[in-house]
Motif scaffolding. Structure first.
Motif, PDB file in Angstrom:
ATOM      1  N   LYS A  77       0.823  -1.216   0.000  1.00 22.45           N
ATOM      2  CA  LYS A  77       0.000   0.000   0.000  1.00 22.45           C
ATOM      3  C   LYS A  77       0.854   1.261   0.000  1.00 22.45           C
ATOM      4  O   LYS A  77       0.521   2.244  -0.675  1.00 22.45           O
ATOM      5  N   HIS A  78       1.963   1.244   0.751  1.00 26.28           N
ATOM      6  CA  HIS A  78       2.816   2.431   0.833  1.00 26.28           C
ATOM      7  C   HIS A  78       3.444   2.752  -0.526  1.00 26.28           C
ATOM      8  O   HIS A  78       3.544   3.921  -0.914  1.00 26.28           O
ATOM      9  N   LEU A  79       3.840   1.709  -1.246  1.00 22.03           N
ATOM     10  CA  LEU A  79       4.400   1.915  -2.579  1.00 22.03           C
ATOM     11  C   LEU A  79       3.347   2.464  -3.523  1.00 22.03           C
ATOM     12  O   LEU A  79       3.607   3.421  -4.268  1.00 22.03           O
ATOM     13  N   VAL A  80       2.159   1.886  -3.501  1.00 24.01           N
ATOM     14  CA  VAL A  80       1.087   2.351  -4.386  1.00 24.01           C
ATOM     15  C   VAL A  80       0.739   3.808  -4.071  1.00 24.01           C
ATOM     16  O   VAL A  80       0.563   4.627  -4.986  1.00 24.01           O
ATOM     17  N   ASP A  81       0.643   4.151  -2.791  1.00 23.16           N
ATOM     18  CA  ASP A  81       0.356   5.537  -2.411  1.00 23.16           C
ATOM     19  C   ASP A  81       1.445   6.478  -2.918  1.00 23.16           C
ATOM     20  O   ASP A  81       1.159   7.583  -3.399  1.00 23.16           O
ATOM     21  N   ALA A  82       2.699   6.053  -2.791  1.00 23.37           N
ATOM     22  CA  ALA A  82       3.821   6.897  -3.234  1.00 23.37           C
ATOM     23  C   ALA A  82       3.799   7.091  -4.746  1.00 23.37           C
ATOM     24  O   ALA A  82       4.042   8.196  -5.249  1.00 23.37           O
ATOM     25  N   LEU A  83       3.496   6.038  -5.485  1.00 27.93           N
ATOM     26  CA  LEU A  83       3.422   6.143  -6.944  1.00 27.93           C
ATOM     27  C   LEU A  83       2.250   7.026  -7.370  1.00 27.93           C
ATOM     28  O   LEU A  83       2.369   7.821  -8.309  1.00 27.93           O
ATOM     29  N   ALA A  84       1.127   6.894  -6.675  1.00 26.51           N
ATOM     30  CA  ALA A  84      -0.020   7.762  -6.972  1.00 26.51           C
ATOM     31  C   ALA A  84       0.341   9.219  -6.699  1.00 26.51           C
ATOM     32  O   ALA A  84      -0.061  10.123  -7.445  1.00 26.51           O
ATOM     33  N   GLY A  85       1.103   9.440  -5.650  1.00 23.95           N
ATOM     34  CA  GLY A  85       1.554  10.801  -5.345  1.00 23.95           C
ATOM     35  C   GLY A  85       2.454  11.348  -6.442  1.00 23.95           C
ATOM     36  O   GLY A  85       2.350  12.525  -6.815  1.00 23.95           O
ATOM     37  N   MET A  86       3.334  10.521  -6.977  1.00 24.87           N
ATOM     38  CA  MET A  86       4.185  10.952  -8.087  1.00 24.87           C
ATOM     39  C   MET A  86       3.342  11.323  -9.299  1.00 24.87           C
ATOM     40  O   MET A  86       3.637  12.292 -10.008  1.00 24.87           O
TER      41      MET A  86
END
Length: 282
Positions: free
Chosen positions: A70-79
């Motif tokens: 989830k943390h990776l997906v959130d970070a990619l969505a933020g990018m």
């Protein structure tokens, strides 16, 4: 909308991370494109950074790939949500993309650790020192580009003017303090400025003296921390451009390198006295 002709390093990184998620899911580009209702070329352009992608589409693809981090997906969505142009875009078409990519890397970093073996770190260079250094490294550089490079280099200090400035720790070899790329007056000014920036709240400067025993191959580099460690990036120093590394094994190796250099460096108070002594010798 036509594909981007020259995606930035950060746009490429977002696409590359989406490709990793797809490949881990064992899914082909054609299968992913069919889920989006498009052609194989659409996924190819997204994964190369040539097409922009919304945060919602990032989350849709991640769910389709059964991405469990989830943390990776959130970070990619933020990018994917990063739409605002930065100050470095003023130099697009004037300086090569590598300079702009480095600026954005520093701007987005949550912290920075660096090693400089031969130069004062670019972000801490005075205008006079930077001008002599750049002019000496590139012969017959047009005046307009020389001025743009110097201005761009000093504007990178924007990361320290924020309400919460970026933590920046740098290990500078004694050689960088003694190498004469300019006259003595300019060098003294540069060393005095280096002592000044070392007092900034988020800046830590530590010196590697000649007498320190270096046990591994050490070269100039910059480690930029991201919102999660998996998205950290290493920039390898170059006089003409910037090379970026982000493989997990590479990141681990450079973290170990930074830790080994930290163990042989002077502490901050000793480093300040060391810089002052060299300046007095000029």
């Amino acid at each position: 909308m036509p594909p981007r002709s020259c995606p930035t390093a950060r746009q490429k990184r977002l696409g590359a991370e989406l490709r990793k998620l797809r490949e881990r899911a064992g899914m082909s580009g054609s299968e992913a494109a069919a889920y989006l209702g498009g052609e194989r070329a659409q996924i190819s352009h997204i994964e190369s950074g040539r097409y922009g992608v919304s945060d919602q589409r990032v989350r849709r693809l991640a769910a389709h790939y059964s991405a469990g981090d989830k943390h990776l997906v959130d970070a990619l969505a933020g990018m994917a949500e990063e739409r605002t142009k930065g100050w470095w875009d003023d130099y697009r078409g004037i300086l090569s993309p590598g300079f702009l990519d480095l600026s954005e890397l520093e701007h987005r970093a949550t912290y920075i650790r660096a090693i400089e073996m031969l130069y004062v770190p670019g972000v801490f260079q005075t205008e006079a020192y930077a001008r002599d250094l750049i002019r000496g490294g590139v012969s017959d550089l047009p005046t307009a580009e020389l001025n743009a490079r110097v201005e761009h280099r000093t504007r990178r200090r924007d990361i320290f003017d924020r309400p919460v400035p970026t933590p920046f720790e740098v290990f500078i070899h004694e050689a960088a303090l003694r190498m004469r790329y300019c006259d003595a007056s300019t060098m003294r000014e540069q060393l005095d400025y280096l002592r000044k920036v070392s007092t900034w709240p988020s800046v830590t400067i530590r010196i590697i003296p000649f007498e320190a025993q270096i046990t591994s191959s050490v070269h100039s580099m910059l480690y930029a921390g991201a919102s999660i460690p998996a998205l950290d990036t290493v920039q390898i120093d170059s006089s003409f451009n910037s090379g970026f590394l982000d493989a997990e094994a590479q990141l681990a190796r450079y973290r170990e390198l930074l830790d080994s250099v930290e163990s042989i460096s002077l502490d901050t108070e000793e480093s300040d006295q060391f810089i002052q002594r060299i300046a007095q010798e000029m």
